[in-house]
Design a protein around this motif. Structure first.
Motif, PDB file in Angstrom:
ATOM      1  N   ASN A  68       0.827  -1.209   0.000  1.00 35.87           N
ATOM      2  CA  ASN A  68       0.000   0.000   0.000  1.00 35.87           C
ATOM      3  C   ASN A  68       0.860   1.257   0.000  1.00 35.87           C
ATOM      4  N   GLN A  69       2.128   1.120   0.330  1.00 38.36           N
ATOM      5  CA  GLN A  69       3.044   2.250   0.417  1.00 38.36           C
ATOM      6  C   GLN A  69       3.801   2.497  -0.895  1.00 38.36           C
ATOM      7  N   LEU A  70       3.529   1.732  -1.924  1.00 41.27           N
ATOM      8  CA  LEU A  70       4.314   1.808  -3.155  1.00 41.27           C
ATOM      9  C   LEU A  70       3.915   2.937  -4.097  1.00 41.27           C
ATOM     10  N   LYS A  71       2.996   3.772  -3.688  1.00 38.87           N
ATOM     11  CA  LYS A  71       2.597   4.917  -4.509  1.00 38.87           C
ATOM     12  C   LYS A  71       3.156   6.189  -3.887  1.00 38.87           C
ATOM     13  N   TYR A  72       3.416   7.173  -4.726  1.00 34.43           N
ATOM     14  CA  TYR A  72       3.865   8.476  -4.238  1.00 34.43           C
ATOM     15  C   TYR A  72       3.289   9.557  -5.147  1.00 34.43           C
ATOM     16  N   ASN A  73       3.313  10.777  -4.637  1.00 41.29           N
ATOM     17  CA  ASN A  73       2.781  11.916  -5.372  1.00 41.29           C
ATOM     18  C   ASN A  73       3.950  12.657  -6.030  1.00 41.29           C
ATOM     19  N   LYS A  74       4.113  12.480  -7.325  1.00 45.78           N
ATOM     20  CA  LYS A  74       5.237  13.075  -8.051  1.00 45.78           C
ATOM     21  C   LYS A  74       5.256  14.600  -7.920  1.00 45.78           C
ATOM     22  N   VAL A  75       4.101  15.224  -7.948  1.00 43.68           N
ATOM     23  CA  VAL A  75       4.038  16.687  -7.831  1.00 43.68           C
ATOM     24  C   VAL A  75       4.596  17.121  -6.469  1.00 43.68           C
ATOM     25  N   LYS A  76       4.207  16.419  -5.413  1.00 40.55           N
ATOM     26  CA  LYS A  76       4.706  16.771  -4.078  1.00 40.55           C
ATOM     27  C   LYS A  76       6.199  16.483  -3.948  1.00 40.55           C
ATOM     28  N   TYR A  77       6.667  15.385  -4.533  1.00 36.58           N
ATOM     29  CA  TYR A  77       8.100  15.081  -4.527  1.00 36.58           C
ATOM     30  C   TYR A  77       8.871  16.207  -5.228  1.00 36.58           C
ATOM     31  N   ASP A  78       8.398  16.598  -6.414  1.00 38.35           N
ATOM     32  CA  ASP A  78       9.085  17.652  -7.170  1.00 38.35           C
ATOM     33  C   ASP A  78       9.086  18.976  -6.406  1.00 38.35           C
ATOM     34  N   LYS A  79       7.968  19.287  -5.765  1.00 32.32           N
ATOM     35  CA  LYS A  79       7.887  20.512  -4.972  1.00 32.32           C
ATOM     36  C   LYS A  79       8.848  20.446  -3.778  1.00 32.32           C
ATOM     37  N   TYR A  80       8.948  19.287  -3.142  1.00 26.28           N
ATOM     38  CA  TYR A  80       9.878  19.101  -2.019  1.00 26.28           C
ATOM     39  C   TYR A  80      11.314  19.309  -2.494  1.00 26.28           C
ATOM     40  N   ILE A  81      11.640  18.733  -3.647  1.00 26.32           N
ATOM     41  CA  ILE A  81      12.988  18.899  -4.209  1.00 26.32           C
ATOM     42  C   ILE A  81      13.285  20.372  -4.418  1.00 26.32           C
ATOM     43  N   ASP A  82      12.370  21.088  -5.044  1.00 26.84           N
ATOM     44  CA  ASP A  82      12.587  22.510  -5.338  1.00 26.84           C
ATOM     45  C   ASP A  82      12.653  23.372  -4.078  1.00 26.84           C
ATOM     46  N   ASN A  83      11.896  23.014  -3.053  1.00 28.99           N
ATOM     47  CA  ASN A  83      11.845  23.834  -1.845  1.00 28.99           C
ATOM     48  C   ASN A  83      12.887  23.487  -0.784  1.00 28.99           C
ATOM     49  N   PHE A  84      13.351  22.235  -0.766  1.00 30.73           N
ATOM     50  CA  PHE A  84      14.213  21.819   0.337  1.00 30.73           C
ATOM     51  C   PHE A  84      15.535  21.183  -0.064  1.00 30.73           C
ATOM     52  N   ILE A  85      15.647  20.691  -1.279  1.00 29.76           N
ATOM     53  CA  ILE A  85      16.867  19.969  -1.653  1.00 29.76           C
ATOM     54  C   ILE A  85      17.741  20.791  -2.592  1.00 29.76           C
ATOM     55  N   LYS A  86      17.163  21.399  -3.578  1.00 29.14           N
ATOM     56  CA  LYS A  86      17.939  22.205  -4.525  1.00 29.14           C
ATOM     57  C   LYS A  86      17.084  23.354  -5.020  1.00 29.14           C
ATOM     58  N   THR A  87      17.710  24.298  -5.620  1.00 31.96           N
ATOM     59  CA  THR A  87      16.949  25.424  -6.142  1.00 31.96           C
ATOM     60  C   THR A  87      16.382  25.072  -7.515  1.00 31.96           C
ATOM     61  N   LYS A  88      15.261  25.659  -7.814  1.00 37.15           N
ATOM     62  CA  LYS A  88      14.609  25.410  -9.092  1.00 37.15           C
ATOM     63  C   LYS A  88      15.534  25.844 -10.234  1.00 37.15           C
ATOM     64  N   ASN A  89      15.560  25.054 -11.289  1.00 36.50           N
ATOM     65  CA  ASN A  89      16.364  25.298 -12.492  1.00 36.50           C
ATOM     66  C   ASN A  89      17.870  25.146 -12.268  1.00 36.50           C
TER      67      ASN A  89
END
Length: 109
Positions: A68-89
């Motif tokens: 049941n845990q094998l799904k994820y929200n790509k939009v939220k992952y991408d937003k997390y990446i842009d906001n917390f891991i690296k800068t956009k672009n």
């Protein structure tokens, strides 16, 4: 190796960020003891941001279905990446690869 995983189990750690960057589903876990520490709030914040249910492994039933845990929200992952891991672009590379390339190019290594 996170990149080769089908799912990553963890709490507040860099392993979660590697899973998010590689678009790998997460199962965010806690324990009763962990709930008594500052890590619980950080883990809960990540869970809420990504809309992933926290799983208390001290309360888990024997027949837990991790599938049941094998799904994820790509939009939220991408937003997390842009906001917390690296800068956009920014370059889609790890910082150590960028530093290594700069050193190799600038110092003929």
């Amino acid at each position: 190796y996170v990149r080769q995983s089908k799912i990553v189990f963890g709490h507040y750690s860099f392993a979660l960020e590697f899973a998010i960057m590689e678009q790998i589903p997460l199962s965010i876990i806690i324990t009763d003891d962990l709930k008594k520490t500052y890590i619980h709030n950080k883990t809960k914040a990540i869970s809420n941001y990504l809309d992933i249910k926290l799983i208390n492994i001290d309360k888990i039933k024997f027949n837990f279905n991790y599938k049941n845990q094998l799904k994820y929200n790509k939009v939220k992952y991408d937003k997390y990446i842009d906001n917390f891991i690296k800068t956009k672009n920014s370059l889609d590379k790890f910082s150590w690869d960028i530093i290594r390339e700069k050193l190799e190019n600038n110092f003929n290594l």
